[in-house]
Write a protein that holds these residues in place. Structure first.
Motif, PDB file in Angstrom:
ATOM      1  N   ILE A  82       0.851  -1.206   0.000  1.00  0.00           N
ATOM      2  CA  ILE A  82       0.000   0.000   0.000  1.00  0.00           C
ATOM      3  C   ILE A  82       0.883   1.252   0.000  1.00  0.00           C
ATOM      4  CG2 ILE A  82      -1.700   1.299   1.339  1.00  0.00           C
ATOM      5  CD1 ILE A  82      -2.684  -1.471   2.416  1.00  0.00           C
ATOM      6  N   PHE A  83       1.908   1.213   0.855  1.00  0.00           N
ATOM      7  CA  PHE A  83       2.859   2.335   0.916  1.00  0.00           C
ATOM      8  C   PHE A  83       3.532   2.514  -0.451  1.00  0.00           C
ATOM      9  CE2 PHE A  83       7.197   3.648   2.928  1.00  0.00           C
ATOM     10  CZ  PHE A  83       6.974   4.979   2.592  1.00  0.00           C
ATOM     11  N   GLY A  84       3.932   1.408  -1.047  1.00  0.00           N
ATOM     12  CA  GLY A  84       4.600   1.450  -2.356  1.00  0.00           C
ATOM     13  C   GLY A  84       3.712   2.049  -3.437  1.00  0.00           C
ATOM     14  N   ARG A  85       2.422   1.694  -3.398  1.00  0.00           N
ATOM     15  CA  ARG A  85       1.496   2.236  -4.413  1.00  0.00           C
ATOM     16  C   ARG A  85       1.331   3.740  -4.231  1.00  0.00           C
ATOM     17  NH1 ARG A  85      -2.157  -2.082  -2.778  1.00  0.00           N
ATOM     18  NH2 ARG A  85      -1.161  -3.919  -3.658  1.00  0.00           N
ATOM     19  N   ALA A  86       1.251   4.167  -2.980  1.00  0.00           N
ATOM     20  CA  ALA A  86       1.149   5.614  -2.718  1.00  0.00           C
ATOM     21  C   ALA A  86       2.393   6.326  -3.261  1.00  0.00           C
ATOM     22  CB  ALA A  86       1.005   5.862  -1.218  1.00  0.00           C
ATOM     23  N   MET A  87       3.532   5.683  -3.086  1.00  0.00           N
ATOM     24  CA  MET A  87       4.791   6.281  -3.545  1.00  0.00           C
ATOM     25  C   MET A  87       4.830   6.355  -5.071  1.00  0.00           C
ATOM     26  SD  MET A  87       7.422   7.698  -2.384  1.00  0.00           S
ATOM     27  CE  MET A  87       7.277   7.330  -0.647  1.00  0.00           C
ATOM     28  N   LEU A  88       4.430   5.285  -5.733  1.00  0.00           N
ATOM     29  CA  LEU A  88       4.409   5.295  -7.201  1.00  0.00           C
ATOM     30  C   LEU A  88       3.480   6.401  -7.708  1.00  0.00           C
ATOM     31  CD1 LEU A  88       4.243   1.492  -8.133  1.00  0.00           C
ATOM     32  CD2 LEU A  88       6.081   3.077  -8.740  1.00  0.00           C
ATOM     33  N   GLY A  89       2.330   6.548  -7.021  1.00  0.00           N
ATOM     34  CA  GLY A  89       1.343   7.549  -7.423  1.00  0.00           C
ATOM     35  C   GLY A  89       1.908   8.952  -7.405  1.00  0.00           C
ATOM     36  N   SER A  90       2.751   9.261  -6.450  1.00  0.00           N
ATOM     37  CA  SER A  90       3.289  10.627  -6.417  1.00  0.00           C
ATOM     38  C   SER A  90       4.544  10.760  -7.283  1.00  0.00           C
ATOM     39  CB  SER A  90       3.556  11.087  -4.983  1.00  0.00           C
ATOM     40  OG  SER A  90       4.280  10.138  -4.299  1.00  0.00           O
ATOM     41  N   ILE A  91       5.340   9.710  -7.374  1.00  0.00           N
ATOM     42  CA  ILE A  91       6.566   9.834  -8.182  1.00  0.00           C
ATOM     43  C   ILE A  91       6.237   9.939  -9.671  1.00  0.00           C
ATOM     44  CG2 ILE A  91       8.671   8.602  -8.901  1.00  0.00           C
ATOM     45  CD1 ILE A  91       9.045   7.721  -6.029  1.00  0.00           C
ATOM     46  N   LYS A  92       5.133   9.333 -10.092  1.00  0.00           N
ATOM     47  CA  LYS A  92       4.823   9.386 -11.534  1.00  0.00           C
ATOM     48  C   LYS A  92       4.480  10.801 -11.985  1.00  0.00           C
ATOM     49  CE  LYS A  92      -0.072   8.101 -11.504  1.00  0.00           C
ATOM     50  NZ  LYS A  92      -1.009   6.990 -11.621  1.00  0.00           N
ATOM     51  N   THR A  93       4.216  11.691 -11.038  1.00  0.00           N
ATOM     52  CA  THR A  93       3.935  13.079 -11.423  1.00  0.00           C
ATOM     53  C   THR A  93       5.209  13.838 -11.797  1.00  0.00           C
ATOM     54  OG1 THR A  93       4.141  13.893  -9.157  1.00  0.00           O
ATOM     55  CG2 THR A  93       1.947  13.167  -9.860  1.00  0.00           C
ATOM     56  N   ILE A  94       6.368  13.299 -11.470  1.00  0.00           N
ATOM     57  CA  ILE A  94       7.605  14.034 -11.807  1.00  0.00           C
ATOM     58  C   ILE A  94       8.437  13.343 -12.890  1.00  0.00           C
ATOM     59  CG2 ILE A  94       7.783  15.079  -9.514  1.00  0.00           C
ATOM     60  CD1 ILE A  94      10.239  13.060  -9.133  1.00  0.00           C
ATOM     61  N   GLY A  95       8.058  12.142 -13.281  1.00  0.00           N
ATOM     62  CA  GLY A  95       8.849  11.479 -14.316  1.00  0.00           C
ATOM     63  C   GLY A  95       8.310  10.104 -14.630  1.00  0.00           C
ATOM     64  N   PRO A  96       8.945   9.419 -15.576  1.00  0.00           N
ATOM     65  CA  PRO A  96       8.435   8.106 -15.976  1.00  0.00           C
ATOM     66  C   PRO A  96       8.671   7.047 -14.905  1.00  0.00           C
ATOM     67  CG  PRO A  96      10.530   8.556 -17.038  1.00  0.00           C
ATOM     68  CD  PRO A  96      10.172   9.795 -16.277  1.00  0.00           C
ATOM     69  N   LEU A  97       7.761   6.084 -14.859  1.00  0.00           N
ATOM     70  CA  LEU A  97       7.958   4.929 -13.989  1.00  0.00           C
ATOM     71  C   LEU A  97       8.531   3.795 -14.830  1.00  0.00           C
ATOM     72  CD1 LEU A  97       4.606   4.810 -11.961  1.00  0.00           C
ATOM     73  CD2 LEU A  97       6.774   5.857 -11.282  1.00  0.00           C
ATOM     74  N   ARG A  98       9.431   3.047 -14.240  1.00  0.00           N
ATOM     75  CA  ARG A  98       9.943   1.854 -14.923  1.00  0.00           C
ATOM     76  C   ARG A  98       8.861   0.782 -14.954  1.00  0.00           C
ATOM     77  NH1 ARG A  98      13.205   0.432 -18.744  1.00  0.00           N
ATOM     78  NH2 ARG A  98      14.086  -1.650 -18.515  1.00  0.00           N
ATOM     79  N   LYS A  99       8.194   0.642 -13.805  1.00  0.00           N
ATOM     80  CA  LYS A  99       7.082  -0.316 -13.681  1.00  0.00           C
ATOM     81  C   LYS A  99       5.941   0.390 -12.957  1.00  0.00           C
ATOM     82  CE  LYS A  99       8.662  -4.337 -15.207  1.00  0.00           C
ATOM     83  NZ  LYS A  99       8.852  -5.673 -14.774  1.00  0.00           N
ATOM     84  N   ALA A 100       4.719   0.198 -13.451  1.00  0.00           N
ATOM     85  CA  ALA A 100       3.572   0.889 -12.853  1.00  0.00           C
ATOM     86  C   ALA A 100       3.126   0.239 -11.547  1.00  0.00           C
ATOM     87  CB  ALA A 100       2.414   0.918 -13.842  1.00  0.00           C
ATOM     88  N   GLN A 101       3.551  -1.018 -11.315  1.00  0.00           N
ATOM     89  CA  GLN A 101       3.163  -1.708 -10.077  1.00  0.00           C
ATOM     90  C   GLN A 101       4.369  -1.791  -9.130  1.00  0.00           C
ATOM     91  OE1 GLN A 101       3.114  -3.666 -13.074  1.00  0.00           O
ATOM     92  NE2 GLN A 101       1.139  -2.755 -13.659  1.00  0.00           N
TER      93      GLN A 101
END
Ligand SMILES: [Zn+2]
Length: 484
Positions: A399-418
């Motif tokens: 859950i923590f990881g998903r929250a983190m991905l959600g905010s990091i994707k606003t500043i750049g590309p994600l390598r993996k969405a999950q």
């Protein structure tokens, strides 16, 4: 002049006398055998411990003894001739080294170099050898631990005295609801939910400010190094209406450090340096923030360029009863073209992909490269304790990881969405939601430039802060028990 230096000059003098004819030939062979053995010398000073490393082409044999007054460690290295590389050690002692005052080296006998490390305080030395690994040849390591080591709690308090109190970033969260997976012991919690750790920190700050008056109940003592006790009976939920006094602690773990540089970019940037830079920026943001009115504090598992074994990183975070644990890294992949951020949580059985499995192995090699003393029983015991991860921890970490991905994707590309999963040693705290963030690919020349840039580091730290607050908004920290 010190005794070893005297001996050294005696040896040189004798050699001068013997110069000429067959004696010169004899010493030529001697130099070939012993003279070029030392490859490099390094010193990594830190409050936790100072490490001295002597890297050599062949393994070195030593005998050593501690002398208490004044405190110093005398080491004899067999089969060695003093050379300029070894002599460099003397100049590498930094005046601000918390543990080493001075180092002296000398040729004690024709085949023994004596090293005397003058210490600033009583030290518990650990001397051990490491076999060649990664780019290193044989290493002889002196880890100099203060007899009275700094307490992580004291380090946390020191970090509190900085930016705390300035205008906070706040998040309003839903009322605290207990997670059945993380019950807590009720015995010392009075009608009001107390934060014993917060009370202790508040008292110590008051004392540091010259005010001896206690500010709250003084029930706390230094937490044990053992695994946190798991209560047997679940507790009825605390009254939602009662105000939870709470200091929220986020452990931020800058990957690698000291002898372990982590991945290195084509421009020579070390992962250990960019992870620490981002960690410092995140620390400042955390220390200015709060959740539902409760102040947040960051605990750094390392705050300088020195190596901290993986189990110790987890252990330190447990000592301060961190609510979250976040390890910061920079990725590396064959080809140098990969881009983007990825977030990982623990998996005890298999990884979510081959890449995740490879990455976990590579990150877990930190202990090999950084160099742990395998004879240290304490570390082995800690490892066993930390093998007790729970499914609840993994669920919360996701859950923590998903929250983190959600905010990091606003500043750049994600390598993996999950959130990816693999068996990372540093994520093995059985109680604390723990994630590892691979911020960007340091061996991609474009991303290496980004990672070096203070503006990207700030942006990444801010995105991480947003992710932390987002997590707490949905999952407010529980009240602490009276125990810390
Ligand atoms: Zn790493």
């Amino acid at each position: 002049m010190s005794q070893p230096q005297k001996k050294h000059f005696t040896a040189v003098h004798r050699r001068t006398l013997l110069k000429g004819g067959s004696a010169a030939l004899l010493f030529g062979v001697w130099n070939l055998a012993w003279g070029s053995n030392i490859v490099a010398v390094r010193i990594w000073p830190a409050a936790d411990y100072t490490r001295v490393t002597i890297e050599s082409a062949r393994p070195l044999q030593t005998t050593q003894r501690m002398v208490q007054s004044p405190p110093r460690l005398a080491v004899d290295i067999q089969g060695l001739q003093l050379d300029s590389t070894l002599r460099d050690l003397v100049a590498k002692v930094r005046p601000d080294d918390p543990n080493i005052a001075d180092i002296r080296v000398g040729q004690f006998t024709p085949d023994v170099v004596r090293l005397v490390i003058d210490l600033k305080q009583p030290i518990r030395p650990e001397v051990f050898s490491l076999k060649p690994v990664a780019a290193y040849q044989n290493r002889l390591v002196f880890d100099l631990y203060p007899v009275n080591p700094p307490d992580p709690l004291a380090q946390l308090i020191a970090s509190v005295s900085g930016p705390a109190g300035s205008s906070p970033t706040t998040v309003a969260s839903a009322p605290a609801a207990p997670r059945s997976s993380v019950p807590f012991t009720p015995k010392t919690v009075p009608s009001e939910n107390r934060d014993a750790l917060g009370d202790l920190i508040a008292q110590q700050i008051e004392r540091a400010n010259g005010n001896p008056e206690p500010t709250g109940p003084a029930t706390a003592s230094r937490p044990p190094i053992t695994a946190r006790s798991r209560p047997t009976a679940p507790l009825a939920p605390p009254a939602v209406a009662s105000r939870t006094r709470r200091l929220i602690i986020v452990a931020v773990d800058a990957g690698h450090g000291g002898e372990d540089p982590g991945a290195t970019g084509p421009g020579g940037t070390h992962e250990k340096d960019v992870t620490l830079a981002i960690a410092f920026k995140l620390r400042d943001l955390i220390n200015r923030s709060s959740v539902n009115g409760d102040p947040m504090r960051c605990f750094l598992t390392r705050d300088g360029d020195y190596f901290v074994p993986l189990a110790q990183r987890v252990e330190k975070a447990r000592r301060v009863h961190a609510d979250l644990f976040m390890s910061i890294h920079a990725d590396s992949a064959p080809g140098g073209n990969a881009t983007g951020t990825s977030v990982y949580a623990l998996s005890e059985r298999g990884a979510s992909s081959t890449t995740a499995s490879w990455l976990a192995k590579s990150e877990n090699d930190s202990d090999l490269i950084g160099g742990v003393n395998l004879a240290d029983r304490g570390t082995a015991i800690q490892r066993t304790l930390l093998d007790m991860s729970t499914t609840a921890q993994i669920k919360d970490s996701l859950i923590f990881g998903r929250a983190m991905l959600g905010s990091i994707k606003t500043i750049g590309p994600l390598r993996k969405a999950q959130v990816e999963r693999a068996n990372f040693a540093v994520l093995r705290d059985p109680d604390v939601p723990s994630i590892l963030v691979e911020t960007a690919f340091i061996n991609n020349p474009v991303e290496e430039v980004k990672l070096r840039s203070p503006s990207f580091q700030s942006e990444m730290a801010q995105a991480m802060m947003d992710g932390i607050l987002k997590y707490f908004a949905a999952h407010p920290p529980l009240a602490r028990s009276g125990q810390i």
